[in-house]
Each structure stands twice: as C-alpha cells, then as structure tokens.
Design an enzyme around this catalytic site. Structure first.
Site, PDB file in Angstrom:
ATOM      1  N   HIS A 166      14.792  -2.625  10.076  1.00  0.00           N
ATOM      2  CA  HIS A 166      13.529  -2.003  10.494  1.00  0.00           C
ATOM      3  C   HIS A 166      12.334  -2.467   9.651  1.00  0.00           C
ATOM      4  CE1 HIS A 166      15.146   1.122   7.629  1.00  0.00           C
ATOM      5  NE2 HIS A 166      13.915   1.047   7.195  1.00  0.00           N
ATOM      6  N   SER A 191      13.362   0.831   1.773  1.00  0.00           N
ATOM      7  CA  SER A 191      14.256   0.198   2.748  1.00  0.00           C
ATOM      8  C   SER A 191      14.386  -1.279   2.446  1.00  0.00           C
ATOM      9  CB  SER A 191      13.692   0.356   4.162  1.00  0.00           C
ATOM     10  OG  SER A 191      14.043   1.589   4.691  1.00  0.00           O
TER      11      SER A 191
END
Lengths: 146, 320
Positions: free
Chosen positions: B150, B274
């Site tokens: 993502h 992330s």
C-alpha cells in the site's frame, strides 16, 4: 466552509504539551494549530445504502500537516449521546501516513460497506485524528443518513 | 507378427521415454512442491514510461527449475556499505520487550548513519491525484527497496503511485543520501486486485543506487516466529508530539502466533512505518511491517506484517 460543518476539538491528552518547537528541525503543523485544520464530508446527507464516503482534510496552517490515514472514528448520535460505531472485524489498518501541504487539502475515503457495514438513518460524525501520541486531537464533520 | 512387432516397438519406446523422463521430474517435482506450494502473482508499473506488467512466480511449474537443489536457500546475509570498514551491526538491539501495546515505547534512532539504520528508507509517495503519503522501506540490493504494497499502490487514490522518492538513513533534515527516484514499482497481485492483506508487499526499483548496504533476509519456521525477538524501525508520520518530522524510530519485542502469511508483534508503530523491516539480530528481515492493531484475534492487540515465506523470499531473490 459549509454551514453544517462543525469543528470540535477534543483534547485526549495534554501530556508533553509544553514541548517547545525549538528542537524542531522540520516544520510540521502541531496540535496547537488545530483551529486552522478542518474536515468536511463531500455531501451533508447520504442514503442508507451508501458504500463510501469521501471527506476533505484542509490544512490552513503555515506548515505541512502529517496525519494518520485509516484511524478515523465514526460516531452516531442517539438519545442525546454520541456512540462510536465499531469497525467490522475485517477492517484493517495500513500504517501509512498522509501529508497535507500548507494551504492544501487531502481527500480521504471511508469504505462504509467494508469497514462499518450498513448505517441506519440518523445523525453521524467523522472524527479524524490530528497529532500523535501523547497528544491527539480530533477534527470533526457531521453528516446524516436518510 | 508384423502387427505385434509394431505394438512391442511402440510399448518399448513409451517405456524408455518414461524411464528417462518421469523419475527425474517426479522426484524433483515432489521435492519442489514442498518448497514451492503456491504461485504468487506480481503486478508492476514502470513509473517513468507507465508500462504495466503482470508476472507469476513460484508454484509447481517454476519449482521444476529448482528441483536440482534438495536444500532450498532460506536466508541471505546482509550487505554492508562499501565505506564501512568494520562490520558494525546494531540490528536487533532495542529496549526490552514489553507486553502492553498502547503505550508508546519507541525510541528515536539518532545514529542513522550506522548499519543497518542507514539501509532503512523514508518513502514519499505522490499519488495520481497529487496527494502525498509517507511510508518506510528497507534496502534489499544496491537499488531495490522492499516495502508494503500500500506504499506503492492505493486503489482509493488512483492506483499506482505517480512518483516515489526515497531517502536512506534520513534523520529529519539531515539527508545522507537522496532523494532517489522510484523507477519500477511492484506489488502483490492479490493486494492490487482485491486488497488482500496477506499480499500487502511491494518493491521499488530505484533509478540510482545509494551506497548504504542492504538487509539480509531469513525464512523462519512457525515455532521460531511464535517467539522471536525482532525490531521494527521506520519513519512514523506523524512523529511523536514535539519531535522532529522524518526521523527514524524503533522498538523491539517478541513475535507471536504467526499465520502462514503474516507475523504479529506487540511492538509500537504508527502510520508512516508501513514497509519497515521486521528484523532479527544480525539484520535479517523476517517480515515487512504493514498493519496496525484492529479486528479480532491476534491482530486485535498486535501490530502485524507480511511474513517472509519461502515463495516470497524466492521472488525477492530474483532481484539479487
């Protein structure tokens, strides 16, 4: 700014609020600038079969604003109180942040169907977190499901 | 008689062919299947030309090419930067494991020039709609960064990143290298097509090569990943209140209850992290941080990342 949109600031924790910015090398908006940050849903009213709701985060401070991406909260107003709507177990939380430059906006999408399920008729509000631990505040925008 | 001879000749030919071909492939295939049980699909986009590709990797077909090796490669050592005279490895050194997730126990990494921190990158993604996201990643080769899917692809923002910039070992405005621009972006096919968490991994190929070394990688067993001391280090966005933006933060703890494709840990992270390496002592990545707490079961009170499986490891090795 639309009339129906309200900005409510909830101070969750004031710990370390006295931290000065003197040590800051890179300028980012702090929670003290909260009056210049607000969110607004695209529409004021949605039908009960709405699948996604998009809202705009506006940064009217003079600095970049880093915020969380998927940590919004949706609450429903019932019997004079706001109740948090729990996320569905399938909801997941990608750890990615967004940056909204000074004077700019960012568009955020809530997948209602996937994250919350079907919403019944009523008054709702989205709370978007600003800042980070230990000082988090929320900017808020209301909408209705009819 | 002539008819019988023809039949015998045909049978003999078939038997000879079977004797020559089947045993080798059958043994190789049987060995390989236990190693490469699934085919993984990779979607990619060139950020300069816009070319998009799809490729499959692993599975039985691919396994045949590996059948000569009865012992699969399951780990690869880190690569130290060329300027490093001593193999100073600060990986795996963190504060003591803790049990309560919710209090922020991360500490700022100030020696970002030291390995492996110099090989941990801040990733800035600009989406097609012009908006900007912040993530993390880690060097895998001299010009390949591993990150979360993502960080390079977001269906709600127009799909593939429009551009990606990477800064290794960044410490606020102290830039040691970069920005290095993304050239190709890759992500797990299941993540791109349907947002599958298990395939939320990505790769960024850079157009220039920072000399900051690269992480090692190791495929670990379920029992090991049930309690392995690991560190997660990356670039939170926003940073803790009052701190300098674009700085690196780390925290360590023990993993718990892995699934076939994910690992879990009560290690503090926030958005922006992330793509951070989840690594064990010696700077061997065992996972890619991707998700915060949420949902039910183990994920309710643990952060999580994509597990380095044998298939994923094999795909990453194609970049070496």
């Amino acid at each position: 700014m639309r009339k129906g949109c309200i900005i409510l600031v909830l101070l969750i924790s004031a710990l370390s609020y006295s931290c000065t910015s003197s040590s800051m090398e890179l300028s980012t908006a702090d929670v003290t600038d909260i009056e210049n940050i607000f969110i607004e849903t695209e529409e004021a009213e949605y039908s009960s079969d709405v699948e996604t709701i998009r809202y705009t985060l506006t940064n009217n401070t003079e600095d970049e604003l880093d915020t969380e991406y998927h940590r919004y909260v949706v609450e429903m107003y019932e019997r004079g109180e706001w109740y948090t709507i729990p996320f569905l177990p399938s909801k997941y939380y990608p750890d990615i942040g967004i940056t909204t430059h000074a004077g700019k906006t960012s568009s955020l999408l809530i997948d209602i169907k996937k994250d919350l399920g079907k919403l019944k008729k009523g008054k709702y509000r989205i709370l978007h977190p600003i800042g980070s631990y230990p000082s988090v505040v929320y900017v808020i925008s209301e909408f209705t499901i009819s | 008689m002539k008819k019988n001879m023809k039949a015998y000749s045909f049978l003999l030919t078939v038997c000879l062919l079977l004797a020559l071909v089947v045993p080798q492939h059958a043994v190789g295939y049987a060995d390989a299947v236990s190693i490469f049980d699934d085919e993984i699909q990779i979607f990619s986009k060139c950020l300069t030309t816009g070319e998009e590709t799809t490729q499959s990797f692993g599975g039985a077909q691919n396994a045949l090419s590996y059948s000569s090796s009865s012992t699969p490669i399951t780990s690869v050592d880190p690569v130290y930067p060329s300027w490093m005279t001593e193999e100073v490895d600060t990986g795996g050194i963190g504060i003591s494991p803790f049990t309560i997730i919710g209090n922020d126990d991360r500490t700022r990494v100030t020696n970002t020039a030291a390995f492996p921190f110099c090989a941990i990158v801040h990733v800035e993604t600009t989406w097609p709609n012009g908006e900007v996201a912040n993530g993390s990643g880690f060097m895998w080769t001299d010009r390949v960064v591993i990150t979360a899917g993502h960080v390079v692809y977001d269906s709600s923002r127009g799909g593939w990143a429009k551009s990606i910039r990477v800064w290794p070992g960044r410490d606020g405005t102290t830039i040691r290298s970069g920005p290095h621009n993304g050239w190709w972006a890759h992500a797990g096919g299941g993540f791109v097509s349907s947002g599958k968490q298990d395939e939320d991994y990505g790769v960024i190929e850079l157009s220039t090569a920072p000399d900051v070394g690269a992480f090692g990688m190791s495929v670990e067993s379920n029992s090991t990943l049930n309690s392995l001391f690991v560190t997660v280090a990356g670039y939170p966005s926003p940073v803790p209140t009052g701190q300098t933006a674009r700085t690196m933060w780390q925290h360590s703890g023990n993993t718990t209850s892995p699934t076939t494709s994910k690992i879990f840990y009560p290690i503090d992270t926030t958005t922006g992290q992330s793509g951070s390496p989840v690594y064990k002592s010696g700077s061997y990545a065992v996972g890619i941080h991707a998700h915060g707490t949420g949902g039910t079961g183990t994920s309710a009170n643990n952060n999580s990342g994509v597990r380095i499986t044998q298939d994923l490891f094999n795909w990453f090795m194609t970049f070496k």
